[in-house]
Design an enzyme around this catalytic site. Structure first.
Site, PDB file in Angstrom:
ATOM      1  N   GLN A  19       0.802  -0.879  -0.282  1.00 27.99           N
ATOM      2  CA  GLN A  19      -0.065  -0.073   0.076  1.00 27.99           C
ATOM      3  C   GLN A  19       0.570   1.226   0.417  1.00 27.99           C
ATOM      4  O   GLN A  19       0.605   2.168  -0.884  1.00 27.99           O
ATOM      5  CB  GLN A  19      -1.067  -0.121   1.567  1.00 27.99           C
ATOM      6  CG  GLN A  19      -1.781  -0.991   1.071  1.00 27.99           C
ATOM      7  CD  GLN A  19      -3.626  -0.763   0.705  1.00 27.99           C
ATOM      8  OE1 GLN A  19      -3.389   0.381   1.068  1.00 27.99           O
ATOM      9  NE2 GLN A  19      -4.061  -1.750  -0.492  1.00 27.99           N
ATOM     10  N   CYS A  43      -4.772 -18.386   6.545  1.00 23.67           N
ATOM     11  CA  CYS A  43      -5.964 -19.497   6.584  1.00 23.67           C
ATOM     12  C   CYS A  43      -5.770 -20.416   5.644  1.00 23.67           C
ATOM     13  O   CYS A  43      -6.308 -21.470   6.147  1.00 23.67           O
ATOM     14  CB  CYS A  43      -7.100 -18.259   6.142  1.00 23.67           C
ATOM     15  SG  CYS A  43      -6.828 -16.753   7.272  1.00 23.67           S
TER      16      CYS A  43
END
Length: 443
Positions: A19, A43
């Site tokens: 970012q 995950c």
């Protein structure tokens, strides 16, 4: 030229670096991480172990070479930041391969150190067949053990997200599985009546569940429980919780909040305006109550990375708080939640009413439909939606996503009946379950 150092190269840290580069093409960005891998999809690790995901490298999102070539970001793995020298705006870094140390300076510092799996101090916990699942190397160790040792039974301590996902994936490999959980109901972030639906689904699939007990001793081929039972097992996965890595921040004199995370403001700044904290180790605040809250999940970490990057590059966007929206799959059932549970509402002493709808995911006459239960808590005076949960065979994510959006946008429970949602027989009903909650609450 502004110089930013990021501690931690997984989820939040890697996203913050990306970012920053997107919004500032010239900034000097360095990322340090003590592990040997970066930017992996944590995950996905249970599904690699369960061989649902066949290629373990597919969950590696990037490597240092890619970050350097594509984004001009310097990522140094197997480097640990040992100390923050706030007065000098420097960090002391140790090269874990050589043991050498050096200092690096910063204009802004982002802490994304994550957390570590809690390993209780019980006899036998240090043995080679006792695992935690918190890192890429943890995943590799468990997967390698199963492939080489060919165990027939595994015991999981803890029935949270990772524990339940691991139970399903071990079963997928053909292993027998026992779950040991200290509370009376599994998955404590669900209301108990809905967690019982998951409990039944696990048992239907052959998982043995032992509640109100903990492992007290781990032997070579068994575990002793606090309720007096003994379970024969080949290996153990400890999945009882996560402790945020805050030692670096603590040594630097940064405030640690009541949830155990590093305190931050609405721009992810700590006590020190030059230092930001994001991800599992940061403490934020609850969207509903404004009270301190820590949500160690991927979506908040990525959002926090954006907020920190925006503030550093001079385009501040304040955060509104955390709902803790989350979902998991347990065999043929999905369970999702957002906002406050019954337990949290009682603990805060909030005024609340509850409305529940059990129906079909889509038109009952259409061949492909499943049952789902949607439960919503709301304030009967203000009509504010406090939280929602859903368990069912399909369409669970859609309903909770709609309600999470409604909460974020300030809609009331009465507004739910007015939402014009997609309908065709394969997808919903003319009155979607979300609409039905609004109709049932309307008085």
């Amino acid at each position: 030229m502004k110089k930013v150092i990021i501690v931690g190269a997984v989820g939040g840290g890697a996203t913050a670096a990306g970012q920053l580069r997107f919004y500032d093409k010239e900034m000097n960005i360095t990322v340090y991480d003590r592990d040997s891998t970066m930017s992996y999809a944590a995950c996905g690790t249970p599904y690699v172990i369960g061989e649902v995901i066949e290629d373990e490298t597919s969950i590696l999102m990037a490597n240092p070479e890619q970050f350097q070539q594509k984004r001009n970001i310097d990522v140094r793995l197997e480097h640990e930041v040992m100390e923050i020298l706030r007065a000098e705006k420097k960090v002391r870094v140790r090269n874990l391969k050589t043991g050498g140390e050096f200092h690096d300076s910063y204009d802004a510092l982002i802490l994304s150190p994550g957390g570590r799996a809690i390993m209780p101090e019980i006899e036998g916990s240090g043995q080679g067949h006792v695992f935690t699942l918190r890192s890429y190397s943890d995943m590799q160790a468990i997967h390698s053990y199963i492939q080489k040792q060919k165990p027939s039974h595994g015991t999981i301590s803890g029935a949270g997200f990772i524990g339940l996902e691991m139970a399903e994936n071990l079963k997928h490999l053909g292993l027998a599985v026992d779950i040991v959980h200290k509370s009376s109901a599994i998955l404590s972030i669900l209301d108990e009546d809905l967690s019982l639906l998951l409990h039944a689904e696990l048992e239907k699939n052959g998982i043995q569940i032992h509640t109100d007990t903990v492992i007290e001793n781990i032997g070579q081929k068994n575990v002793q429980l606090s309720n007096g039972k003994s379970l024969d097992t080949d290996f153990v996965i400890m999945s009882i919780g996560l402790k945020p890595n805050t030692l670096l921040a603590e040594k630097a004199g940064l405030s640690i909040g009541e949830t155990g995370g590093i305190q931050t403001n609405e721009f992810m700044q700590t006590d020190d305006e030059s230092i930001y904290a994001i991800g599992d180790a940061s403490e934020n605040f609850d969207f509903i109550t404004g009270d301190p809250k820590r949500v160690p999940l991927a979506v908040p970490a990525h959002r926090q990375a954006f907020l920190a990057a925006q503030h550093i590059t001079g385009k501040p966007v304040p955060k509104k708080g955390l709902l803790g929206t989350s979902i998991l799959k347990v065999f043929e059932l999905d369970a999702a939640m957002t906002g406050m549970t019954e337990t949290a509402i009682k603990e805060k002493g909030l005024l609340a009413k509850t409305v529940t709808h059990t129906g079909n995911s889509n038109a009952g006459y259409y061949p492909d439909h499943e049952k789902l239960t949607l439960k919503v808590h709301y304030n009967p005076s203000t009509r504010q939606i406090l939280g929602a949960q859903c368990v069912g065979g399909k369409g669970v994510d859609k309903r909770i996503d709609v309600i999470a959006t409604a909460i974020h946008g300030g809609l009331t429970v009465d507004d739910l009946q007015a939402l014009e949602l997609c309908y065709a027989p394969p997808f919903s009903s003319p009155k979607d379950p979300v609409n039905m909650i609004g109709y049932k609450a309307f008085d």
